[in-house]
Design an enzyme around this catalytic site. Sequence first.
Site, PDB file in Angstrom:
ATOM      1  CG  ASP A   1     -28.400  67.316  25.827  1.00  0.00           C
ATOM      2  OD1 ASP A   1     -28.103  66.141  25.617  1.00  0.00           O
ATOM      3  OD2 ASP A   1     -27.586  68.245  25.740  1.00  0.00           O
TER       4      ASP A   1
ATOM      5  CB  THR B   1     -24.474  64.646  28.627  1.00  0.00           C
ATOM      6  OG1 THR B   1     -25.809  64.576  28.162  1.00  0.00           O
ATOM      7  CG2 THR B   1     -23.560  64.909  27.463  1.00  0.00           C
ATOM      8  CB  THR B   2     -28.288  62.274  31.640  1.00  0.00           C
ATOM      9  OG1 THR B   2     -28.763  63.258  30.729  1.00  0.00           O
ATOM     10  CG2 THR B   2     -29.116  62.324  32.895  1.00  0.00           C
TER      11      THR B   2
ATOM     12  CG  ASP C   1     -27.418  63.948  22.121  1.00  0.00           C
ATOM     13  OD1 ASP C   1     -26.514  64.762  21.885  1.00  0.00           O
ATOM     14  OD2 ASP C   1     -28.030  63.893  23.198  1.00  0.00           O
TER      15      ASP C   1
END
Length: 583
Positions: free
Chosen positions: A78, A111-112, A430
Amino acid sequence: FFYNISSSTKMAAMQGPPGYGPVMVLNPKTERKTGRQAQLSNITAARAVSDIIRTTLGPRSMLKMLLDPMGGVVITNDGNCILREVDVSHPTAKSMIELSRAQDEEVGDGTTSVIILAGEMLILSEQLLRINLHPTVIVSGYNLALQEAMAICERQALTVDVTDDKRMKQLVQSCIGTKFSSRWNDKMVEMALQAVLTVARAKSSTPAQSAALGAAPNSASNPYNHKVEVDIKRYAKVEKIPGGEITDSCVLKGVMFNKDTSHSKMRRRITNPRILLLDCPLEYKKGESQTNVEITNTEDWNTMLRMEEEYVENMCMEIIAFQPDVVITEKGVSDLAQHYLAKANITAFRRLRKTDNNRVARATGATIVSRTDEIQEGDIGQRCGLFEMRKISDEWFCFLEECEDPKACTIILRGGSKDVLNEIERNLHDAMEVVRNVVYDPKLLPGGGATEMAVAAGLRRAGLKVEGVRQHPFCVVGDAMEVIPRTLAQNCGVSVIRTVTQLRAKHASFHNDAENVVGEGASAVMKPCNWGINGTTGDLVDMEELGIWEPFSVKVQTIKTAIESACMILRIDDIVSGSKKGK
C-alpha cells in the site's frame, strides 16, 4: 545551463559598498540552494520517492518490508503505508509523501498511482527547464492540460447503477486484484460490498441544510451534497482475531465486541433481546472533589452505608422496571448492582467503549441514556434477533446478531498472523472506500492504464491547437500519463517499449476509425476507447471485456493531485535549510 562563477565574483557579491567589509545576511551554517540547482534537487528527490514504490503498482506488484524504530515489521504494498513508515529528510520528498496521505484520506485508493504520476510530471519537466523554459510557463501549460484531462475523463466515464451486483463486484475486484489478499478475491469483494451497503443510509437533510452548504437543494455539482451517508470509519468496525483461516472471515448482520458478562451467572444466549444502553455508572456516586465526612455516631455510619446501597438498589429498580434482557454501560457496575441485575435475570456489560456503544445503538435501534430515571420504553433496542456469548481463541466475545436492517456492522477478520491480518485490513479498507466513492458518485472509468492512455492520446491531439510556448509543457503531461501503463507492463515482465507502442497505436487508430463515431454533424461523439494492459499477462485487452473498472472520483483525484503538486514543486526556486541558534 550551469554557469561557472569564479570565486572572485562570489567575493564581490558578498562585499558591501566600497570601504565596507563583507555583508553576511544568512547564518554561515545555513545551506542554501537557489534557482536551477534548487529545481533539479527537487526533481531528484521526487524521482527517488516515486522509484521506492514503482514496483508496487498493479496485480503483479511486489511487497515491501519495513522496520519501524520500535522493531516492528510492516509488510505491505500500500503506497500510503510504505511512505508513512519511510523516514526522509528532503523537504520535497516530505511533501510528496503528504500527497499519498491526502489521497488516502480523500478517496482511499490510488495512493501509489498519485506518487508515480507526480514523480513522472517532475522528471519530464527537467528537460523543459534545461531548454530554459520558465517554470511559470511550464506551470501554465500543466494547468491547461489538467482542464483538458478532466474533460477527457468525463467523456470516458460510464455511469453505473449501485445495485448492479455484477458491475460493482468487477469494480472491487480491480481494486483488490493488485493487493496481497487477491487470492481470496471473491470473499473480500463480497465482504467490502456487504459492509458498505449495510452502513449506507439515506441522508435526512432538509433543503434548508443543503442550502446552508452553499448549493441548490438538488445540485449535483456540490461534492458535499450526497443523498446517502456512508460512515465506514465509525460504523464498520474491523475486528482482527489471529488464528483460523482467512476464509472464516465474515461481515456480521449486527455487531460484536470483546467483553465478557460482568457476572458469571448471567444468561449467555437470548433470542430477541431487549437491549438498554447507558453511559452512567451503576455504582454509588462519588463526590466530584475530595469529600471528608466526620461521623461521631456508629449508627450514622450504618445509615450512610445503607443510603449508598439504597441509591444503587434504586437505580437497578428503575432499570428492572423496563424489563430489559441486556444492559450495557460505558462506566462501571458495582458488585451490588450486578447482584440485583443477575437476580432479575438481566445480563450486564460494563466499561464498553463509546464508539462500540454507538455502533450497538445504531444496529439495535436503542438510544443511549444518561440517567436511569430518564429511561423510556422507546429507548430500549428491540431490533436484535440474537444475543450470544462465544469464545474465539482465548477471548470471550459478545455477539448481537440477526439485526433487522442494521446500519452498523462488525467485520471479523481471521488469519494466520498479525502481519497478514494488518495487510488484509488495509486491503479491505481500500476496497470499502472504493465502494463508498461509487455510492457517492456512480461513475466508472476503465482501469489497466486505459484511462491514462486515452488522456495521453487526447492531450497529444489537443496540443496541436495550443499556441505559443505553452504547447511543449501541455504535450509533456500527455507523455507523463503513459507512466501508468508503462509501469504495469514493466511489473509484468513483458517488453515495455513494444507493449506501450502497440497500446498507443491502438488508441490512435481507434480515434481515426469512422466506425467509432456516434451521431452526425456537430452532435457527433467519439466512443470511448477502453483498451489497456492486462496487469497479469501483459497483453492488450479491452477493459470492457476484462471487467476492470475504477471509480471516477479516484482517477480524477489522482490526476488533479499529481499535476497540482508538480506545479507547486516547480515554482520553488530557493531552498534554505539550517537551524536557528539555540538561545
